[in-house]
Design a protein around this motif. Sequence first.
Motif, PDB file in Angstrom:
ATOM      1  N   PRO A  20      13.278   3.686 -13.252  1.00 36.77           N
ATOM      2  CA  PRO A  20      12.085   4.806 -12.879  1.00 36.77           C
ATOM      3  C   PRO A  20      12.035   5.554 -13.600  1.00 36.77           C
ATOM      4  CG  PRO A  20      14.534   4.490 -12.599  1.00 36.77           C
ATOM      5  CD  PRO A  20      14.459   3.164 -13.595  1.00 36.77           C
ATOM      6  N   VAL A  21      10.502   6.392 -13.520  1.00 44.76           N
ATOM      7  CA  VAL A  21      10.156   7.839 -14.029  1.00 44.76           C
ATOM      8  C   VAL A  21      10.296   8.820 -13.708  1.00 44.76           C
ATOM      9  CG1 VAL A  21       8.119   6.630 -15.622  1.00 44.76           C
ATOM     10  CG2 VAL A  21       8.091   5.778 -12.914  1.00 44.76           C
ATOM     11  N   SER A  22       9.782  10.000 -14.705  1.00 46.25           N
ATOM     12  CA  SER A  22       9.886  10.948 -14.219  1.00 46.25           C
ATOM     13  C   SER A  22       9.285  11.024 -12.755  1.00 46.25           C
ATOM     14  CB  SER A  22       9.351  12.087 -15.074  1.00 46.25           C
ATOM     15  OG  SER A  22       8.340  11.729 -15.223  1.00 46.25           O
ATOM     16  N   ALA A  23      11.038  12.041 -11.916  1.00 44.66           N
ATOM     17  CA  ALA A  23      10.815  12.528 -10.561  1.00 44.66           C
ATOM     18  C   ALA A  23       9.889  13.149  -9.901  1.00 44.66           C
ATOM     19  CB  ALA A  23      11.635  12.175  -9.969  1.00 44.66           C
ATOM     20  N   GLN A  24       8.502  13.383  -9.447  1.00 45.72           N
ATOM     21  CA  GLN A  24       9.011  14.762  -8.635  1.00 45.72           C
ATOM     22  C   GLN A  24       9.144  15.333  -7.406  1.00 45.72           C
ATOM     23  OE1 GLN A  24       6.821  15.410  -6.011  1.00 45.72           O
ATOM     24  NE2 GLN A  24       7.527  13.003  -5.406  1.00 45.72           N
ATOM     25  N   HIS A  25       9.138  16.389  -7.233  1.00 49.52           N
ATOM     26  CA  HIS A  25      10.363  17.189  -6.210  1.00 49.52           C
ATOM     27  C   HIS A  25       9.752  17.873  -5.161  1.00 49.52           C
ATOM     28  CE1 HIS A  25      14.080  16.584  -9.115  1.00 49.52           C
ATOM     29  NE2 HIS A  25      13.493  16.543  -9.472  1.00 49.52           N
ATOM     30  N   LYS A  26       8.522  17.620  -4.695  1.00 51.57           N
ATOM     31  CA  LYS A  26       8.070  17.859  -3.798  1.00 51.57           C
ATOM     32  C   LYS A  26       8.025  17.306  -2.197  1.00 51.57           C
ATOM     33  CE  LYS A  26       4.701  20.854  -6.827  1.00 51.57           C
ATOM     34  NZ  LYS A  26       3.439  21.104  -7.039  1.00 51.57           N
ATOM     35  N   PRO A  27       8.076  17.654  -1.668  1.00 56.23           N
ATOM     36  CA  PRO A  27       7.626  15.977  -0.323  1.00 56.23           C
ATOM     37  C   PRO A  27       6.535  15.968  -0.197  1.00 56.23           C
ATOM     38  CG  PRO A  27       8.773  18.714   0.331  1.00 56.23           C
ATOM     39  CD  PRO A  27       8.350  19.021  -1.578  1.00 56.23           C
ATOM     40  N   PHE A  28       6.984  14.449   0.285  1.00 55.75           N
ATOM     41  CA  PHE A  28       5.551  14.503   0.902  1.00 55.75           C
ATOM     42  C   PHE A  28       5.819  14.181   2.172  1.00 55.75           C
ATOM     43  CE2 PHE A  28       3.296  10.452   2.012  1.00 55.75           C
ATOM     44  CZ  PHE A  28       1.591  10.895   1.654  1.00 55.75           C
ATOM     45  N   ILE A  29       5.149  14.468   3.213  1.00 55.41           N
ATOM     46  CA  ILE A  29       5.652  14.056   4.620  1.00 55.41           C
ATOM     47  C   ILE A  29       3.987  12.796   5.311  1.00 55.41           C
ATOM     48  CG2 ILE A  29       4.794  15.087   7.141  1.00 55.41           C
ATOM     49  CD1 ILE A  29       5.005  17.670   5.314  1.00 55.41           C
ATOM     50  N   LEU A  30       5.132  12.036   4.967  1.00 52.20           N
ATOM     51  CA  LEU A  30       5.299  10.981   5.708  1.00 52.20           C
ATOM     52  C   LEU A  30       4.268  10.336   7.470  1.00 52.20           C
ATOM     53  CD1 LEU A  30       3.797   8.138   5.059  1.00 52.20           C
ATOM     54  CD2 LEU A  30       6.320   7.101   5.420  1.00 52.20           C
ATOM     55  N   VAL A  31       5.621  11.492   8.601  1.00 50.62           N
ATOM     56  CA  VAL A  31       5.652  11.321   9.917  1.00 50.62           C
ATOM     57  C   VAL A  31       6.438  13.253   9.623  1.00 50.62           C
ATOM     58  CG1 VAL A  31       6.232  10.323  11.850  1.00 50.62           C
ATOM     59  CG2 VAL A  31       5.473   9.127  10.710  1.00 50.62           C
ATOM     60  N   ASN A  32       5.655  13.399  10.778  1.00 55.46           N
ATOM     61  CA  ASN A  32       6.283  15.410  11.124  1.00 55.46           C
ATOM     62  C   ASN A  32       5.823  15.260  12.559  1.00 55.46           C
ATOM     63  OD1 ASN A  32       3.966  16.370  10.555  1.00 55.46           O
ATOM     64  ND2 ASN A  32       4.501  17.435   9.062  1.00 55.46           N
ATOM     65  N   SER A  33       6.393  16.082  13.233  1.00 54.75           N
ATOM     66  CA  SER A  33       5.751  17.042  15.072  1.00 54.75           C
ATOM     67  C   SER A  33       3.864  16.769  14.895  1.00 54.75           C
ATOM     68  CB  SER A  33       6.615  17.136  15.745  1.00 54.75           C
ATOM     69  OG  SER A  33       6.644  19.177  14.115  1.00 54.75           O
ATOM     70  N   LYS A  34       3.588  17.199  13.790  1.00 55.20           N
ATOM     71  CA  LYS A  34       3.037  17.636  13.164  1.00 55.20           C
ATOM     72  C   LYS A  34       1.150  16.194  13.549  1.00 55.20           C
ATOM     73  CE  LYS A  34       3.276  22.256  12.974  1.00 55.20           C
ATOM     74  NZ  LYS A  34       3.289  24.203  12.252  1.00 55.20           N
ATOM     75  N   LYS A  35       1.836  15.581  12.421  1.00 56.06           N
ATOM     76  CA  LYS A  35       1.041  14.729  11.636  1.00 56.06           C
ATOM     77  C   LYS A  35       1.347  12.785  11.496  1.00 56.06           C
ATOM     78  CE  LYS A  35       0.978  16.170   6.915  1.00 56.06           C
ATOM     79  NZ  LYS A  35       0.013  16.551   6.136  1.00 56.06           N
ATOM     80  N   GLU A 166      10.825  12.404  12.288  1.00 53.06           N
ATOM     81  CA  GLU A 166      10.010  12.298  11.096  1.00 53.06           C
ATOM     82  C   GLU A 166      10.982  11.772   9.605  1.00 53.06           C
ATOM     83  OE1 GLU A 166      12.073  16.594   9.581  1.00 53.06           O
ATOM     84  OE2 GLU A 166      10.206  17.083  10.599  1.00 53.06           O
ATOM     85  N   LEU A 167       9.400  11.797   8.805  1.00 54.84           N
ATOM     86  CA  LEU A 167      10.042  10.778   7.639  1.00 54.84           C
ATOM     87  C   LEU A 167       9.337  12.215   6.848  1.00 54.84           C
ATOM     88  CD1 LEU A 167       9.153   7.380   8.633  1.00 54.84           C
ATOM     89  CD2 LEU A 167      10.782   8.340   8.655  1.00 54.84           C
ATOM     90  N   ILE A 168      10.020  12.286   5.891  1.00 58.97           N
ATOM     91  CA  ILE A 168       9.851  12.994   4.852  1.00 58.97           C
ATOM     92  C   ILE A 168      10.312  13.103   3.891  1.00 58.97           C
ATOM     93  CG2 ILE A 168      10.020  16.081   4.354  1.00 58.97           C
ATOM     94  CD1 ILE A 168      10.064  16.624   6.687  1.00 58.97           C
ATOM     95  N   LEU A 169       9.386  12.241   2.204  1.00 60.90           N
ATOM     96  CA  LEU A 169      10.298  11.759   1.329  1.00 60.90           C
ATOM     97  C   LEU A 169      10.342  12.719  -0.238  1.00 60.90           C
ATOM     98  CD1 LEU A 169       7.733   8.813   1.889  1.00 60.90           C
ATOM     99  CD2 LEU A 169      10.251   9.003   2.038  1.00 60.90           C
TER     100      LEU A 169
END
Length: 349
Positions: A20-35, A166-169
């Motif tokens: 593992p490398v340094s992790a970022q904490h901003k969520p990435f939206i793969l799938v939600n109700s809008k896109k 939804e898939l939010i990573l």
Amino acid sequence: MKNNVILGWSILLFLFISAPVSAQHKPFILVNSKKNANLFVSDKEAPVVQTAVSLLQSDINTITGKEPSVRSEDRKSSRNNVVIGTLGVSTTIDYLVKNRLLNVDSIRNGWEAFTLKVIEWRNTLTLVIVGSDSRGTAYGVLELSRILGVSPWHYFADMPVEKKKELILSDIDTTQKPSVQYRGVFLNDEDWGFMPWATETCDPHSAKGAIGPKAYEKVFELLLRLRANTLWPAMHECTVPFYLVKGNREMADRYGIVVGTSHCEPMMRCALGEWDKKKRGAYSYPDNRDNVLSFWRERLTELRKSDNIFTIGMRGLHDSMMEGVKTTGEYKGHLDKVIKDQRWLLSEN
């Protein structure tokens, strides 16, 4: 369980090192109700990468009921999306590296290594999956499937896939590489489990004993999802030899599988099922060298564009002693000549 089958596999190793490398904490939206995020991949990527992307696309649809679009890479259209590519192949990945938006030092010049991470590009988040080579990229793609909850054993062990709206990573930042270069299985003693299942259940329209691409595709998908790259196909007398079944070679190439042979089958030939005694004479190097060499050369010519591990040396048919020799001294002498001839054939082809 409807898909269970005893495969009789001799497992060679499935070991990966995770760094593992340094992790970022901003969520990435793969799938939600809008896109839905789009999957961007170059048309120049190897078949194994395209196969992995198709599996990911199907996995996301299975989880959410929404199938992401797959688009050819375009540096102008990759915002808020998933960019997939291999170093030196993907112009988008190479652009990100050149402009120091993506650090790939940990996988550069590596063997089947990959990095998954979310980067900020043009003031927005982009999920990047990059491999050091084509299989590395494919493993990275299917690592995302694993993170989303799809088990490599979803078919053979009936592992259920949890449905989600939804898939939010978050914290997607990992680099992995294998600790063993070739990892895979030998389909051994297929008479009792794998061959009957493959020919009677998986593909009931197949010829008797012909384990074909429909069955092997299920095996190859499992291997790819497990990050394995090697297969020794079934080779008992009850089974039609792997390369005599139409579509098997192409299916192995599609899934990035390196095909080898077991202890008694040199030069990618299954002599027990492929040697025609009426046509070629005795399977005897001492007494019938020209026909034996021609037999091996035919397969080498056929496989010039495929990935293989070639067993060298020679025995008789299946587990018997080499034909045409009587003493240990004769065996050693002829075996030395066999290996020299085989090396010559390999270099020639």
